[in-house]
Structures are given as C-alpha cells and as structure tokens.
Design an enzyme around this catalytic site. Structure first.
Site, PDB file in Angstrom:
ATOM      1  N   HIS A 156     -13.560 -39.321 -84.797  1.00 32.62           N
ATOM      2  CA  HIS A 156     -14.643 -39.342 -85.790  1.00 32.62           C
ATOM      3  C   HIS A 156     -15.962 -39.481 -85.036  1.00 32.62           C
ATOM      4  O   HIS A 156     -15.975 -39.550 -83.802  1.00 32.62           O
ATOM      5  CB  HIS A 156     -14.425 -40.427 -86.845  1.00 32.62           C
ATOM      6  N   HIS A 166     -16.431 -42.085 -82.199  1.00 34.08           N
ATOM      7  CA  HIS A 166     -15.878 -41.726 -80.882  1.00 34.08           C
ATOM      8  C   HIS A 166     -16.784 -40.691 -80.206  1.00 34.08           C
ATOM      9  O   HIS A 166     -17.033 -40.753 -79.002  1.00 34.08           O
ATOM     10  CB  HIS A 166     -14.472 -41.136 -81.013  1.00 34.08           C
ATOM     11  N   CYS A 213      -3.680 -58.706 -83.840  1.00 32.67           N
ATOM     12  CA  CYS A 213      -4.128 -57.618 -84.729  1.00 32.67           C
ATOM     13  C   CYS A 213      -3.714 -56.297 -84.099  1.00 32.67           C
ATOM     14  O   CYS A 213      -4.158 -55.972 -82.998  1.00 32.67           O
ATOM     15  CB  CYS A 213      -5.636 -57.656 -84.936  1.00 32.67           C
ATOM     16  N   CYS A 245      -6.648 -53.824 -83.510  1.00 32.32           N
ATOM     17  CA  CYS A 245      -7.404 -54.061 -82.264  1.00 32.32           C
ATOM     18  C   CYS A 245      -6.467 -54.076 -81.064  1.00 32.32           C
ATOM     19  O   CYS A 245      -6.924 -54.053 -79.935  1.00 32.32           O
ATOM     20  CB  CYS A 245      -8.115 -55.406 -82.273  1.00 32.32           C
ATOM     21  N   CYS A 283      -8.244 -60.029 -89.608  1.00 31.30           N
ATOM     22  CA  CYS A 283      -9.070 -59.626 -88.474  1.00 31.30           C
ATOM     23  C   CYS A 283     -10.446 -59.245 -89.021  1.00 31.30           C
ATOM     24  O   CYS A 283     -10.544 -58.504 -90.004  1.00 31.30           O
ATOM     25  CB  CYS A 283      -8.430 -58.413 -87.782  1.00 31.30           C
ATOM     26  N   HIS A 320     -10.992 -55.283 -88.707  1.00 32.36           N
ATOM     27  CA  HIS A 320     -10.197 -54.375 -89.532  1.00 32.36           C
ATOM     28  C   HIS A 320      -9.996 -54.865 -90.971  1.00 32.36           C
ATOM     29  O   HIS A 320      -9.452 -54.117 -91.793  1.00 32.36           O
ATOM     30  CB  HIS A 320      -8.832 -54.110 -88.865  1.00 32.36           C
ATOM     31  N   LYS A 359     -19.027 -51.098 -89.812  1.00 36.98           N
ATOM     32  CA  LYS A 359     -18.603 -50.177 -88.763  1.00 36.98           C
ATOM     33  C   LYS A 359     -17.832 -49.020 -89.412  1.00 36.98           C
ATOM     34  O   LYS A 359     -16.870 -49.243 -90.144  1.00 36.98           O
ATOM     35  CB  LYS A 359     -17.679 -50.922 -87.787  1.00 36.98           C
ATOM     36  N   LYS A 412     -11.919 -44.890 -89.384  1.00 41.74           N
ATOM     37  CA  LYS A 412     -10.892 -44.133 -90.120  1.00 41.74           C
ATOM     38  C   LYS A 412     -10.061 -45.078 -90.970  1.00 41.74           C
ATOM     39  O   LYS A 412      -9.730 -44.775 -92.103  1.00 41.74           O
ATOM     40  CB  LYS A 412      -9.987 -43.405 -89.124  1.00 41.74           C
TER      41      LYS A 412
HETATM   42  N1  MSP Z   1      -8.108 -47.630 -76.924  1.00 38.62           N
HETATM   43  C1  MSP Z   1      -9.146 -48.594 -76.948  1.00 38.62           C
HETATM   44  C2  MSP Z   1     -10.040 -48.482 -75.757  1.00 38.62           C
HETATM   45  C3  MSP Z   1      -9.370 -48.633 -74.436  1.00 38.62           C
HETATM   46  S1  MSP Z   1     -10.471 -48.420 -73.121  1.00 38.62           S
HETATM   47  C4  MSP Z   1      -9.644 -48.936 -71.809  1.00 38.62           C
HETATM   48  C5  MSP Z   1      -9.964 -48.399 -78.225  1.00 38.62           C
HETATM   49  N2  MSP Z   1      -9.872 -47.207 -78.785  1.00 38.62           N
HETATM   50  S2  MSP Z   1     -10.613 -46.776 -80.145  1.00 38.62           S
HETATM   51  O1  MSP Z   1     -10.253 -45.415 -80.342  1.00 38.62           O
HETATM   52  O2  MSP Z   1     -10.287 -47.686 -81.183  1.00 38.62           O
HETATM   53  O3  MSP Z   1     -12.135 -46.951 -79.912  1.00 38.62           O
HETATM   54  C6  MSP Z   1     -12.750 -46.371 -78.842  1.00 38.62           C
HETATM   55  C7  MSP Z   1     -14.230 -46.534 -78.868  1.00 38.62           C
HETATM   56  O4  MSP Z   1     -14.794 -45.966 -80.041  1.00 38.62           O
HETATM   57  C8  MSP Z   1     -14.701 -47.982 -78.803  1.00 38.62           C
HETATM   58  O5  MSP Z   1     -15.703 -48.093 -77.808  1.00 38.62           O
HETATM   59  C9  MSP Z   1     -15.308 -48.209 -80.148  1.00 38.62           C
HETATM   60  O6  MSP Z   1     -16.386 -49.099 -80.097  1.00 38.62           O
HETATM   61  C10 MSP Z   1     -15.798 -46.812 -80.483  1.00 38.62           C
HETATM   62  N3  MSP Z   1     -16.034 -46.691 -81.898  1.00 38.62           N
HETATM   63  C11 MSP Z   1     -15.114 -46.699 -82.911  1.00 38.62           C
HETATM   64  N4  MSP Z   1     -15.795 -46.705 -84.094  1.00 38.62           N
HETATM   65  C12 MSP Z   1     -17.128 -46.703 -83.846  1.00 38.62           C
HETATM   66  C13 MSP Z   1     -18.267 -46.637 -84.645  1.00 38.62           C
HETATM   67  N5  MSP Z   1     -18.209 -46.638 -85.948  1.00 38.62           N
HETATM   68  N6  MSP Z   1     -19.461 -46.539 -84.011  1.00 38.62           N
HETATM   69  C14 MSP Z   1     -19.575 -46.460 -82.648  1.00 38.62           C
HETATM   70  N7  MSP Z   1     -18.520 -46.533 -81.876  1.00 38.62           N
HETATM   71  C15 MSP Z   1     -17.299 -46.763 -82.449  1.00 38.62           C
HETATM   72  O7  MSP Z   1     -10.646 -49.305 -78.618  1.00 38.62           O
END
Ligand code: MSP
Length: 525
Positions: A22, A25, A131, A134, A148, A151, A304, A307
């Site tokens: 999304h 990411h 969680c 997370c 959490c 979430h 935040k 998904k």
């Molecule tokens: N798999 C772990 C990261 C492991 S790194 C060794 C993880 N994955 S994640 O897919 O949940 O999130 C990855 C990144 O996306 C995180 O840095 C998280 O902050 C970012 N984001 C997820 N949602 C976000 C927003 N709504 N806004 C900005 N960044 C966000 O965590």
C-alpha cells in the site's frame, strides 16, 4: 571513483508478504529510491536494497487463510504484487532479498551459531503477551486494555521454552553509542525515544519459537525456529555477504558495503532497528549502521493507514489518476520526512496543478513552443544570465545539503523555487513581445537559451524524484545526444552554465503534466 570505494548503502525495511503493497510501504521505498538516485548522480557507488520478510506467524496464517502453503503464497505475492509495484513506481533497487532464499537462511544460521559459541545465547522460559500483527513480544505499557496499540487487536499469550539473546548486556554500550553519535539515530525525537527506552532498562530477548515451524531452524535445536525479527533484521547484512570469508565474492561485497549508511524505517519499527539490531551486530563483533532514520506514518482519519484496518490505499489508485512522477513527488514534497502526514486527494490535486502542471510542465511547454515558433526548432547561441546562473549555483548547494540530510521537502522546495524564478524571468523578459522586433533578435535568443539551460538543470535536479517526465524533457531539449544519458549527469556539474549545444534540434514533445480529468466523484480539477 575507485573500485575499492565504500558504497553508499541504503536499505528499506523488508515488507511482510501478507498482502500487496500500500502507499505506506511505497512511501519508504520511494524515499529510498529518491535518495539513492541522488547519490548516484553525485557520482558515488551506491547499493540500494529492499525485499520481503516471509517467515513468522503473520505470513503463515495469511497463507493458511488463503488455502496456500506459506512458500507458495510468498512466491506468488512477491512476483505478482511486490516486484511489479516497485517496477511501476520506477524503483531502481540494486538487490531484492527474500528471507526464504538460501543465501539468507544459511547466513542467519551461521551468524546465530557464532553468537551461541561466543556465549550470547542461553535457554530460558518466556511467558508474556505477543502481537502477531507486529510479530512482537509486548510490554505492559505497549497495550491498551489488552490490545496492541498499533493493531487495536487482542494480543496472544505465549508461554514457551526458547533461546534467549543477552540483549540487556548491550544497554550501556548502546546508550553511549547514541550519546556519542547523535547522527546514528534520527530525527532527534526518535533518538530521544530510543535513549529513554534504553535508560528504562531492557530485558533479554527470546529469539526462537517452538509452536510453529514457518521459519529458519535454530542450527543446534531443530524443534525451534528463529524469531522472525531476529531473522529479518539480519537481511541487511546477509544480502551483502555476512559471514562469508574474506577473499570470497561475498566477503568482498561485505567489505565494500558494510556498515549500512542509512536504514530507512517507519517509526513503529524503530526499537527493533535502534536497539535489537545494533546489539546483535555488537555481539557479532561487527560495526553498527551509521544511521537509522525513522520516518512518520501516512495517516487516514488521523490513524496509521494500514491494510489490517482496511484503510490501505494501493499506489495504483493514485498513479492511475496523477501518474507515477506526481505520486513520487507529492509524498516527498508535502510531508516533512520524519513527521506524520495525512494523505489528501485535494492537496495532491492542488499541488499537481500549481507545482507540476503550471510551474514546471508549463515552463517546459512554453520554452519548446517558443523555440519552435521563433527559432525554427533550433537552440540559439549561448548566453548567460548571471542572475539565473548564481541562483542555480545556490539552489544546487541548498538542495544537495538538504537531500543528503534526508530533509527531502526542503531539497525539493529549493529546486521548485528556482523553477518559479525561471518562470518569473520569462514573464519579466516577455520574449513574445521581444520577438515582434527583428532588431532585438539576439535579445530574444538570449532569453530562450537561458530558459533552456535552466530547464536542463531542472531536469537533472528533478530526475531522482520524477524520472519519467525529466527523461522526456531531456530528450525534447536534445540533451541526450550532446550530453549523454540524464542518469549520468552529475549534481556537482549542474550549475556549470552553457552546457546545451547551440544548433541542437529542440522538439515540442508532449505535455509533461496534463490537466487532470475530473473523476466521477468530482474530485480534482
Ligand atoms: N517486516 C517488518 C520489517 C522488517 S525490517 C527488518 C515490517 N513489515 S511491514 O510490512 O509491516 O512494514 C514495513 C514498513 O512499512 C515499516 O517501516 C512501516 O512503518 C511502514 N508502513 C506501514 N504502514 C505505514 C504507513 N501508514 N505510513 C508510513 N509507513 C508505514 O514491519
């Protein structure tokens, strides 16, 4: 640049493949792409890593819920969702690591074995809340009525005999590290949070799980798999050859890349990166990353965007309307990197129209149309506007400093201010009026050459953030033939005035940022 020079090494988090990407990411990945493209244009050797985090309960349960084996699920999502989205967004990564690849799993096992032999691992009992969203063992302060905080879902109780990492041993060293190297964790608010968390005391960390098997096997205990975060954090080092002997290609790569210059992370995963990860490296006798930078969240309705809360927006929902360049530009330009920001369709439409279509796109159309009309499509003789040249030199300096400090907003602002100034120059010089008087031909040509030169500089400076439109403009300016590929243009040379070759054919080309269509809901103009 010598071959032995250390690369500027930048990473994004590796993303869970429980769903398609999304815009949250994409936000980090675009930021990393922008910064690495900028460093490449500074002539540095660069290594940009992204990838996917595929083990653990979160991914395993999603696969199960979709009736798939976890490995098949990951393969499918990586190929059909993650890689195509990064391609669509013009992400020029150098490597994409998947934590299920043998190059990763084997090195994780070797590293872990090393920590065991050094006495940093012991067997113990863990009991506490977890969680799965997370993938984190939670502390009482992390919960809100048993849920959490991130979430908003109930946590699960874990009670297992596991292997523990002596994290607590590294607390004093970590505190010293951040006090002596403030740039190792930014922005300042993030560093303060990490230091006060460390000062509050940190327990040892359970680094294995025994109640499911979707993970990397603990090398000396086949009934346990490595805790997904311990596995995932290591990607940054396994991808560049961690544990490979000196003299092998992996060992050489590691020497050229490690330590990482910047780990870009969202603020929700700061502690993993600024506490656990450097402690793991310290235990392994390796240098710690030079910088962990925590950016803010994209918010929807003040929360935040995610998904799991059904507020996730796919990048294509935005790019189909605004295009890829505008998508990349908007998030870096509108939100100070390090702060939260709300995505708003209206704000994006407004900036698209005023900054991209009017200020930048229109300047390019005006110039190419005038060269066609007044000069038969041929770039006239060289000229130098001292004012524009000086202002450009200042712009490059300001933008470079800001961007290298990860202040993307100020960097882009500086470039767009220059763009405004060039528009002001054209408006004030009134070339269309000058053109009416044959005796002022050289004056007219000077105005057009100066504007073209300014656009040459703007294309280079905006290329890292808007690679598609700037490449088009580069070819309309005929610069491809006389100056070579836009990617090869150096930031340090941009302000050298007079690079476009007089006599070059300039083409009108298509409009870089077309007027937005009004959609069914009447949004945008
Ligand atoms: N798999 C772990 C990261 C492991 S790194 C060794 C993880 N994955 S994640 O897919 O949940 O999130 C990855 C990144 O996306 C995180 O840095 C998280 O902050 C970012 N984001 C997820 N949602 C976000 C927003 N709504 N806004 C900005 N960044 C966000 O965590």
């Amino acid at each position: 640049m010598s071959d032995s020079a250390k690369s500027f090494y930048l990473t994004t988090p590796i993303y869970y493949v429980n769903d398609a990407p999304h815009i949250g990411h994409a936000y980090t990945t675009v930021a990393g792409d922008f910064l690495t493209r900028w460093h490449r244009q500074k002539g540095e050797s660069v290594w940009y890593l992204t990838g996917t985090d595929e083990h653990g309960q979160k991914v395993m349960r999603t696969a199960e819920a979709n009736g798939a084996q976890p490995q098949d699920w990951c393969d499918r999502l990586v190929e059909s969702a993650w890689k195509p989205v990064w391609k669509h967004l013009e992400i020029a990564y150098d490597d994409f690591i998947r934590t299920t690849e043998p190059r990763h799993t084997e090195r994780v096992q070797k590293f872990l074995q090393g920590l065991m032999e050094k006495g940093f691992i012991y067997e113990g009992n863990y009991e506490g809340p977890y969680c799965v969203g997370c993938e984190e063992f939670k502390l009482p302060g992390d919960l809100d009525e048993g849920k959490c905080k991130i979430h908003s879902k109930p946590v699960e109780l874990v009670k297992e005999t596991n292997w523990f990492f002596k994290l607590s041993e590294f607390v004093p060293k970590l505190i010293d590290h951040y006090k002596n190297n403030p740039s190792a964790c930014e922005p300042e608010s993030a560093r303060n949070e990490v230091v006060s968390f460390l000062e509050g005391g940190v327990s040892d960390l359970s680094i294995s799980r025994s109640t499911f098997n979707w993970g990397i096997k603990v090398p000396w205990d086949s009934k346990q798999v490595v805790y997904v975060w311990f596995d995932a954090l290591l990607n940054y080092a396994t991808a560049v050859g961690l544990t490979d002997a000196k003299g092998t290609s992996g060992g050489e790569k590691f020497g050229k890349t490690w330590p990482a210059d910047v780990h870009l992370v969202g603020k929700d995963i700061l502690r993993f990166h600024a506490v656990i990860w450097p402690a793991m490296l310290m235990a392994g006798g390796l240098p710690v990353p030079k910088k962990v930078f925590a950016h803010g969240w994209l918010l929807v309705g003040g929360e935040k965007m995610s998904k799991s809360k059904l507020t996730g927006i796919a990048p294509a929902d935005i790019t189909s309307h605004f295009g890829v360049d505008a998508f990349r530009y908007y998030f870096m330009r509108a939100i100070p990197f390090g702060s939260d920001g709300s995505f708003s369709w209206e704000d994006m439409s407004a900036r698209y129209t005023s900054e991209l279509a009017n200020d930048f796109g229109n300047l390019a159309s005006r110039l190419t149309a005038m060269i066609e009309k007044y000069c038969g499509g041929i770039l006239p003789a060289r000229s130098e506007s001292k004012e524009l040249a000086t202002s450009l030199a200042n712009t490059v300096q300001t933008a470079d400093k800001a961007i290298c400090n990860l202040d993307f907003q100020s960097g882009i602002n500086a470039v767009m201010e220059f763009c405004k100034e060039v528009n002001g120059y054209v408006t004030a010089k009134e070339p269309w009026a000058v053109a009416k008087d044959e005796s002022r031909k050289s004056e007219l040509e000077a105005i057009l050459y100066n504007t073209a030169e300014s656009l040459r500089a703007l294309s280079i400076l905006l290329h890292p953030i808007m690679p598609i439109a700037t490449k088009k403009l580069w070819s309309y300016l005929g610069a491809q033939d006389s100056l070579g590929e836009i990617e090869k243009q150096k930031i340090s040379e941009v302000s050298k005035w007079g690079q476009l070759l007089p006599g070059t054919k300039i083409s009108k080309g298509e409009i870089l940022f077309p007027r937005l269509e009004t959609d069914r809901d009447g949004r945008s103009s």
